[in-house]
Write an enzyme that holds these catalytic residues in place. Structure first.
Site, PDB file in Angstrom:
ATOM      1  CD  GLU A 188      -3.035  -0.678   2.342  1.00 56.60           C
ATOM      2  OE1 GLU A 188      -2.849   0.305   3.094  1.00 56.60           O
ATOM      3  OE2 GLU A 188      -3.947  -1.513   2.525  1.00 56.60           O
ATOM      4  CG  ASP A 208       2.701   4.079 -37.212  1.00 57.03           C
ATOM      5  OD1 ASP A 208       2.316   5.267 -37.318  1.00 57.03           O
ATOM      6  OD2 ASP A 208       3.010   3.559 -36.126  1.00 57.03           O
ATOM      7  CE  LYS A 248       3.528  -0.895 -37.063  1.00 56.32           C
ATOM      8  NZ  LYS A 248       3.690   0.553 -36.997  1.00 56.32           N
ATOM      9  NE  ARG A 287       1.201  -3.646 -35.440  1.00 56.84           N
ATOM     10  CZ  ARG A 287       2.379  -3.766 -34.844  1.00 56.84           C
ATOM     11  NH1 ARG A 287       2.896  -4.970 -34.677  1.00 56.84           N
ATOM     12  NH2 ARG A 287       3.040  -2.699 -34.433  1.00 56.84           N
ATOM     13  CB  ALA A 331      13.150  -1.168 -29.727  1.00 58.70           C
TER      14      ALA A 331
END
Length: 338
Positions: free
Chosen positions: A48, A180, A203, A205, A235
């Site tokens: 905590e 991108d 790019k 994916r 990276a």
């Protein structure tokens, strides 16, 4: 500029060196000592978080310096608990200086039954009693709209432009590259500041975290390429983009990334990559591995943030810090002649 403004800085544990640097810069700007408030931020045995502020903060303008970087949850809770402590101690206004805003990448629903965590964090910050937020290069500008309090989003582009002009003597050979399609606006902004060309790495994916293919849009042959982005985490994409640019005939590849998260294998990847240099800011405290890396260095945010804190406290413009003409004198010690 007024020198009698009753403002105080307080820091959590996320990036104490940056907080101390901001205090030192403000001491120079104001011509009088500015110190971090005397407080303790610690953890009980069950983890905590406990905060105790020893200085009187009644009716004072408080600035909490606390990026919500790794460990994001702990640093976020520190910020919220410090805000609660200050609110209950009758601070007049509380501004959260969050150079790196964690959870910013979760700014929208990417599929069914997923959260918008950035909005949740904004709600937590607002409900904790914070009156204003100061941050740098939000991952998505619309996150400012998640808050019902003022948000000042500073930009690293003018600071990066000063650094590039200082370190790259032949700017006519430079091409700024977006890693991108989503980062084109950021790359274009920097390209305009240094009067350079623009290229894009497109790019695709196959699934999250896996890149199927990458294509360079634009001519990079015999060019000095500078990849620009806001966050570098593991990276993987950055190093793949650098390798692709070299394969396409780039003379050199450098990168300017605002927030160097650099988690997991990132440092090793960057060190062994085609990148000649990776430049980050100190929005996130650097690990020992990052400091030792031969091709990674940091530019300071303290001059920018210190001036922004003073402007907010004085009720002056923050947008004036978006230009190199304003930042040149502030960064004179780092980049003489600008």
């Amino acid at each position: 500029m007024k020198s009698d403004i009753q403002l105080k800085l307080i820091s959590g544990n996320a990036n104490r060196p940056l907080a101390e640097a901001i205090a030192r810069r403000m001491t120079v700007y104001r011509g009088g000592p500015v110190q971090l408030a005397n407080a303790r931020v610690e953890r009980f045995n069950d983890k905590e978080i406990f905060v105790e502020v020893f200085d009187n903060v009644r009716d004072e303008d408080m600035f909490i310096i606390q990026p919500t970087s790794n460990p994001a949850n702990d640093n976020l809770m520190e910020l919220l608990i410090m805000a609660d402590a200050l609110k209950r101690s009758s601070a007049q206004r509380i501004t959260a200086v969050i150079p790196y805003f964690g959870y910013a990448r979760q700014d929208r629903r990417t599929s069914a039954r997923t959260p918008i965590s950035a909005k949740l964090v904004a709600n937590l910050i607002t409900n904790a009693g914070i009156d204003r937020v100061l941050t740098v290069d939000l991952h998505a500008g619309q996150i400012q709209g998640f808050f019902d309090i003022p948000v000042d989003n500073l930009y690293s582009a003018p600071v990066f432009a000063l650094d590039i002009k200082h370190n790259f003597k032949k700017l006519d050979e430079v091409t700024v590259v977006s890693p991108d399609v989503g980062g084109v606006a950021r790359a274009r902004e920097l390209a305009k500041r240094i009067d350079a060309g623009l290229a894009i790495v497109d790019k695709r994916r196959s699934r999250p975290g896996e890149i199927e293919s990458m294509t360079v849009i634009g001519d990079v042959k015999d060019r000095v390429c500078i990849i620009v982005d806001d966050i570098c985490d593991t990276a993987g994409t950055l190093c793949a983009a650098a390798s692709l640019l070299k394969d396409q005939g780039a003379k050199e590849v450098h990168a300017y990334i605002t927030h160097g998260v650099l988690s997991g294998p990132a440092v090793e990847r960057v060190t062994n990559s085609a990148l000649k240099s990776l430049v980050v800011t100190d929005s996130i405290e650097q690990s020992a591995a990052v400091r030792k890396a031969r091709n990674i260095r940091a530019v300071p945010l303290a001059p920018l943030l210190a001036q922004a804190v003073l402007n907010i406290s004085n009720g002056a413009s923050v947008s004036m810090l978006f230009t190199e003409e304003t930042l040149g004198p502030i960064y004179e010690a780092f980049y003489p002649g600008h």
